[in-house]
Scaffold this motif. Sequence first.
Motif, PDB file in Angstrom:
ATOM      1  N   ASP A  19     -43.115 -11.507  69.342  1.00 34.23           N
ATOM      2  CA  ASP A  19     -43.205 -10.061  69.499  1.00 34.23           C
ATOM      3  C   ASP A  19     -41.869  -9.382  69.245  1.00 34.23           C
ATOM      4  O   ASP A  19     -41.821  -8.194  68.921  1.00 34.23           O
ATOM      5  CB  ASP A  19     -43.693  -9.715  70.910  1.00 34.23           C
ATOM      6  CG  ASP A  19     -45.088 -10.251  71.168  1.00 34.23           C
ATOM      7  OD1 ASP A  19     -46.023  -9.780  70.489  1.00 34.23           O
ATOM      8  OD2 ASP A  19     -45.247 -11.131  72.026  1.00 34.23           O
ATOM      9  N   LYS A  50     -50.122  -6.942  62.630  1.00 39.84           N
ATOM     10  CA  LYS A  50     -48.704  -7.082  62.975  1.00 39.84           C
ATOM     11  C   LYS A  50     -48.151  -8.423  62.520  1.00 39.84           C
ATOM     12  O   LYS A  50     -46.948  -8.585  62.382  1.00 39.84           O
ATOM     13  CB  LYS A  50     -48.510  -6.972  64.492  1.00 39.84           C
ATOM     14  CG  LYS A  50     -48.781  -5.604  65.085  1.00 39.84           C
ATOM     15  CD  LYS A  50     -48.599  -5.674  66.594  1.00 39.84           C
ATOM     16  CE  LYS A  50     -49.123  -4.439  67.280  1.00 39.84           C
ATOM     17  NZ  LYS A  50     -49.031  -4.552  68.764  1.00 39.84           N
ATOM     18  N   PHE A 103     -46.892  -0.562  65.532  1.00 46.78           N
ATOM     19  CA  PHE A 103     -46.585  -1.188  64.248  1.00 46.78           C
ATOM     20  C   PHE A 103     -45.107  -1.000  63.936  1.00 46.78           C
ATOM     21  O   PHE A 103     -44.518   0.028  64.247  1.00 46.78           O
ATOM     22  CB  PHE A 103     -47.433  -0.594  63.113  1.00 46.78           C
ATOM     23  CG  PHE A 103     -48.870  -1.008  63.187  1.00 46.78           C
ATOM     24  CD1 PHE A 103     -49.312  -2.133  62.520  1.00 46.78           C
ATOM     25  CD2 PHE A 103     -49.775  -0.282  63.939  1.00 46.78           C
ATOM     26  CE1 PHE A 103     -50.638  -2.528  62.594  1.00 46.78           C
ATOM     27  CE2 PHE A 103     -51.099  -0.673  64.028  1.00 46.78           C
ATOM     28  CZ  PHE A 103     -51.534  -1.792  63.346  1.00 46.78           C
ATOM     29  N   TYR A 104     -44.525  -2.000  63.297  1.00 44.47           N
ATOM     30  CA  TYR A 104     -43.101  -1.998  63.016  1.00 44.47           C
ATOM     31  C   TYR A 104     -42.866  -1.995  61.506  1.00 44.47           C
ATOM     32  O   TYR A 104     -43.626  -2.565  60.741  1.00 44.47           O
ATOM     33  CB  TYR A 104     -42.443  -3.248  63.612  1.00 44.47           C
ATOM     34  CG  TYR A 104     -42.877  -3.532  65.015  1.00 44.47           C
ATOM     35  CD1 TYR A 104     -42.390  -2.783  66.072  1.00 44.47           C
ATOM     36  CD2 TYR A 104     -43.797  -4.532  65.282  1.00 44.47           C
ATOM     37  CE1 TYR A 104     -42.791  -3.027  67.366  1.00 44.47           C
ATOM     38  CE2 TYR A 104     -44.209  -4.789  66.578  1.00 44.47           C
ATOM     39  CZ  TYR A 104     -43.695  -4.029  67.620  1.00 44.47           C
ATOM     40  OH  TYR A 104     -44.104  -4.291  68.893  1.00 44.47           O
ATOM     41  N   LYS A 145     -55.432  -5.209  65.127  1.00 42.48           N
ATOM     42  CA  LYS A 145     -54.049  -4.715  65.132  1.00 42.48           C
ATOM     43  C   LYS A 145     -53.053  -5.862  65.339  1.00 42.48           C
ATOM     44  O   LYS A 145     -51.973  -5.864  64.742  1.00 42.48           O
ATOM     45  CB  LYS A 145     -53.874  -3.644  66.210  1.00 42.48           C
ATOM     46  CG  LYS A 145     -54.535  -2.319  65.839  1.00 42.48           C
ATOM     47  CD  LYS A 145     -54.123  -1.191  66.767  1.00 42.48           C
ATOM     48  CE  LYS A 145     -54.738  -1.302  68.119  1.00 42.48           C
ATOM     49  NZ  LYS A 145     -54.424  -0.128  68.969  1.00 42.48           N
ATOM     50  N   THR A 177     -41.894  -8.360  62.488  1.00 41.96           N
ATOM     51  CA  THR A 177     -41.509  -8.468  63.900  1.00 41.96           C
ATOM     52  C   THR A 177     -40.196  -7.722  64.149  1.00 41.96           C
ATOM     53  O   THR A 177     -39.228  -7.920  63.424  1.00 41.96           O
ATOM     54  CB  THR A 177     -41.341  -9.947  64.292  1.00 41.96           C
ATOM     55  OG1 THR A 177     -42.561 -10.634  64.029  1.00 41.96           O
ATOM     56  CG2 THR A 177     -40.978 -10.092  65.760  1.00 41.96           C
TER      57      THR A 177
END
Length: 220
Positions: A47, A166, A121-122, A162, A74
């Motif tokens: 994460d 990710k 979201f990244y 989701k 990440t």
Amino acid sequence: MIKVLLLEDDVNLNETIEEFLVEEGFKLSCCFDGQEASSLIYENSYDIFLLDVNVPSPNGFEILKMARDEGTTTPAIYITSLNSMQDVSKGFESGCDDYIRKPFALKELLLRINNIVKRDFYHNDNEKVKIDERFFYDIKADELLDKSKTIPLNNKEKLLLKLFLKHVNEQVSHELIYENLWSFEEEPSDASLRTYIKNLRKILGKDRIVSIKRYGYKFA
């Protein structure tokens, strides 16, 4: 439970951070050099990354840049004694989300981690995440779209999709799925998970979600 990869070659600091974050409820994988960190990133899903910069080759900048080039989204925080603006700039250019300088308070590190992992979201500047030419996930509306048509999903199917988005092309363990879909008070259900996977495959295509025997799944 939030999974953290910690790369720090100072043994005492590594152990101090690990002990503190474990007490705060995090699950850590700790390593001391760039090669081990690269292997863990390739083999597992996390994460958040906590990466010291000055470690045996490859260094923290190089590790994250390689991960970003391979599609890993990440989020990452650099832990470093480097303090020039050039170093800060290089850190963000390589794809980090935050930067904390040594020495630092452990509570400050915790605040920075919690601030980052709250996001859905990244490294995605779009409101819609593209799955393929047909399907998109609308982040703002929290909906799966077939072009402009909304595809109904229940809450846990949304959470599962989701999570996969990710970690595209990464192995996602059953454990990580259970932690994200079921709250502490709920009992995870293998049968329910298989149903959610079946429903998503029915919509997105059976080859989209690959089963990994005795481990979990990969979203291709």
